[in-house]
Design an enzyme around this catalytic site. Structure first.
Site, mmCIF file in Angstrom:
data_model
loop_
_atom_site.group_PDB
_atom_site.id
_atom_site.type_symbol
_atom_site.label_atom_id
_atom_site.label_comp_id
_atom_site.label_asym_id
_atom_site.label_seq_id
_atom_site.Cartn_x
_atom_site.Cartn_y
_atom_site.Cartn_z
ATOM 1 N N LYS A 282 0.844 -1.200 0.000
ATOM 2 C CA LYS A 282 0.000 0.000 0.000
ATOM 3 C C LYS A 282 0.878 1.247 0.000
ATOM 4 O O LYS A 282 2.006 1.203 0.483
ATOM 5 C CB LYS A 282 -0.866 0.012 1.266
ATOM 6 C CG LYS A 282 -2.034 -0.955 1.243
ATOM 7 C CD LYS A 282 -2.936 -0.729 2.441
ATOM 8 C CE LYS A 282 -4.093 -1.705 2.446
ATOM 9 N NZ LYS A 282 -5.040 -1.504 1.346
ATOM 10 N N ARG A 356 -10.538 -11.356 1.538
ATOM 11 C CA ARG A 356 -11.364 -12.438 0.978
ATOM 12 C C ARG A 356 -10.629 -13.776 1.050
ATOM 13 O O ARG A 356 -11.267 -14.824 1.135
ATOM 14 C CB ARG A 356 -11.763 -12.080 -0.463
ATOM 15 C CG ARG A 356 -10.604 -11.846 -1.388
ATOM 16 C CD ARG A 356 -10.992 -11.070 -2.637
ATOM 17 N NE ARG A 356 -11.033 -9.620 -2.394
ATOM 18 C CZ ARG A 356 -11.373 -8.717 -3.308
ATOM 19 N NH1 ARG A 356 -11.734 -9.099 -4.512
ATOM 20 N NH2 ARG A 356 -11.365 -7.424 -3.017
HETATM 21 N N1 BES Z 1 -8.369 -3.629 4.165
HETATM 22 C C1 BES Z 1 -8.416 -3.222 2.822
HETATM 23 C C2 BES Z 1 -9.666 -2.415 2.487
HETATM 24 C C3 BES Z 1 -9.704 -0.997 2.968
HETATM 25 C C4 BES Z 1 -8.937 -0.020 2.376
HETATM 26 C C5 BES Z 1 -10.566 -0.658 3.972
HETATM 27 C C6 BES Z 1 -9.015 1.280 2.819
HETATM 28 C C7 BES Z 1 -10.659 0.647 4.418
HETATM 29 C C8 BES Z 1 -9.880 1.618 3.830
HETATM 30 C C9 BES Z 1 -8.399 -4.451 1.906
HETATM 31 O O1 BES Z 1 -7.637 -5.504 2.346
HETATM 32 C C10 BES Z 1 -7.814 -4.003 0.615
HETATM 33 O O2 BES Z 1 -6.678 -3.657 0.596
HETATM 34 N N2 BES Z 1 -8.622 -4.010 -0.430
HETATM 35 C C11 BES Z 1 -8.199 -3.585 -1.704
HETATM 36 C C12 BES Z 1 -8.787 -4.512 -2.745
HETATM 37 C C13 BES Z 1 -8.235 -4.311 -4.113
HETATM 38 C C14 BES Z 1 -6.780 -4.699 -4.173
HETATM 39 C C15 BES Z 1 -9.056 -5.135 -5.084
HETATM 40 C C16 BES Z 1 -8.683 -2.155 -1.918
HETATM 41 O O3 BES Z 1 -9.802 -1.828 -1.497
HETATM 42 O O4 BES Z 1 -7.933 -1.353 -2.453
HETATM 43 MN MN MN Z 2 -5.612 -5.328 1.715
#
Ligand code: BES
Ligand code: MN
Ligand code: ZN
Length: 499
Positions: A282, A356
């Protein structure tokens, strides 16, 4: 905090402050809620003076503290605006309550007598009013001081007496029991969620669950270790944990409040104690907030705690897959293919779509409980924030009756959800060239494709998924966990216990 229900006149209760509601644009004798109208003439004319001076007009959001009351038993009076003299909407009622409690927050007031349960709220009864008082006051008094040297909190409030008409006593009392249970569940979830990732690891979460089980004999708690998960074939869950030095845990909490053979409601909560994204790292800005990626798991524990406190006559199981998601030499790599416990192979195209991957094996594991319904809650997609903002949680599922019950519970608990479609057309986006499923579905409809992914592992039961990415915590200046959706889940459990 210590709450009680009182039927004696508010003026006779010895407290540091009494809270009285005030309607807008009314003649002096119709301006106050019933317990205000019963105050001594002297006190009423004092209030009238404050109003005629223009210090308060009665609008929602207004509050004035009368700090000295000469020659009176009453030490202080907090006047709170209620708007027009007509039934309040549930949302405005909660606004009134937070205005009241926030205006007392930084004071030294230790005990209050609150007349606000007498207010007429559209479609609600004393039970609901009292419960909201406990929930809102508790929420406002929460402060995370566990890791500060100075543990003193801004709020000094210790005692709240809620006044109510004699005829409403029983209803108010049951609202108090619900409110206390839910408030405790919310506080528990918030306190666990606000902890940083170096303290709140999967091991720590498991310890907290075991601790809950020790203090509440109604709960039995079991922890599955990585070796157990290996034996079960949870290749998807374990692939996420491989990049972390912290061992993963699958936490199972069982509450048997109902008949032995009654099918349980299974709650599954994402307990990702820190989500760095893995190799699909991230960006740095705001990454600290990914300590909150375990809020779903914390809310499952909070909801179970609330069920125990309310002694609901139902069976509930909580399952929390807990892991970190870190970059490492042994971490998942984009393109890796893993095999889930259900036997479905998954191409990990983005290691940041890890939620997931840990949830799917937990959903498969849930089958062994022969669940009546399964509800999972997860801070699953940033896309949910884009679609719905921070007001409702996202709701998707394979059963209309369950989804409608959750929508209704969310409305009455003021912890709302909004349903998104789980149409099969979206499944196209999850096709993989090399495996049964891809773990991402491209940039469109991210919340829906995440739920589509999970739906493959929820074919054998009635299932709903709550995406709490926008509702589980507040960002920025006032950063902190909200404890949502503990109120929603608690309401759903209350409704199920009553049916
Ligand atoms: N935990 C995150 C989702 C999230 C991001 C929640 C920001 C709250 C604020 C999750 O694990 C994630 O990183 N999801 C990705 C999915 C994507 C790679 C398809 C996302 O939302 O960017
Ligand atoms: Mn994630
Ligand atoms: Zn995540």
């Amino acid at each position: 905090m210590d709450y009680s229900i009182e039927t004696a006149p508010i003026e006779t209760l010895a407290h540091d402050c009494i809270i009285i509601g005030l309607y807008q644009n009314q003649h002096q004798n119709q301006q106050l809620i019933p317990s205000g109208a019963a105050l001594s003439d002297k006190l009423q004319s004092l209030i009238a003076k404050v109003v005629s001076r223009g210090d308060i007009s009665g609008k929602i959001g207004e509050a004035v503290l009368m700090n000295v009351i000469p020659d009176s038993e009453v030490e202080r009076v907090l006047l709170v605006g209620l708007g027009e003299n007509k039934p309040l909407s549930p949302k405005n009622y909660r606004k009134v309550l937070s205005t009241a409690i926030l205006s007392l927050k930084k004071s030294y007031i230790k005990s209050i007598a609150c007349g606000l349960a007498e207010i007429v709220v559209e479609g609600c009864n004393s039970q609901w009013n009292v419960r909201q008082i406990v929930e809102v006051f508790n929420d406002a008094s929460y402060q995370f001081t566990a890791l500060k040297s100075d543990k003193e909190t801004e709020s000094k409030l210790q005692k709240v007496a809620i006044t109510i008409l004699e005829s409403e006593f029983a209803s108010a009392q049951s609202g108090l029991i619900q409110g206390l249970g839910i408030a405790e569940g919310v506080s528990f979830a918030k306190a666990l969620s606000d902890l940083p990732g170096n303290v709140c690891t999967p091991t720590y979460m498991a310890e907290q669950a075991l601790e809950l089980g020790k203090t509440h004999p109604e709960l039995s708690v079991k922890i599955l270790e990585e070796a157990d998960m290996q034996a079960l074939g949870m290749g998807s869950f374990l692939s996420v944990s491989r990049g972390s030095r912290q061992p993963a845990k699958l936490i199972a909490l069982e509450y048997q409040g109902g008949k032995q053979d009654a099918k349980p409601i299974v709650l599954v909560g994402k307990g990702l104690t820190f989500d760095a994204g893995g190799i699909s790292l991230k960006p740095g800005a705001g990454m600290d907030e990914m300590k909150y990626d375990m809020c779903g798991g914390a809310a499952v524990m909070g909801a179970l705690l609330a069920a125990v406190k309310m002694q609901l006559p139902i069976n509930v199981v909580g399952l929390i897959p807990s892991s970190e998601n870190m970059p490492d030499g042994d971490a998942n790599k984009p393109g890796d293919i893993v095999t889930s416990m259900a036997g479905i192979t998954i191409e990990v195209l983005n290691t940041d779509a890890e939620g997931r991957l840990i949830l799917c094996d937990t959903l498969t594991y849930a089958e062994r409980y022969k669940p009546d319904v399964v509800i999972d809650l997860a801070t699953l997609t940033g896309a949910c924030l884009v679609a719905l903002g921070k007001i409702p949680s996202g709701l998707l599922g394979n059963d209309d009756e369950l989804c409608n019950a959750l929508i209704k519970a969310g409305e009455s608990a003021c912890d709302s959800v909004w349903r998104l479609p789980l149409w099969e057309e979206y499944q196209e986006q999850l096709k993989s060239n090399f495996a049964d499923l891809a773990n991402i579905g491209g940039k469109d409809a991210g919340t829906i494709t995440a739920a589509c992914f999970l739906s493959h592992f929820a074919k054998n039961f009635r299932w709903a998924h709550l995406d709490i990415a926008g509702t589980a915590w507040r960002s920025g200046q006032n950063k902190g966990a909200t404890g949502r959706p503990v109120p929603l889940l608690s309401q759903y459990l209350i409704d199920r216990a009553a049916s």
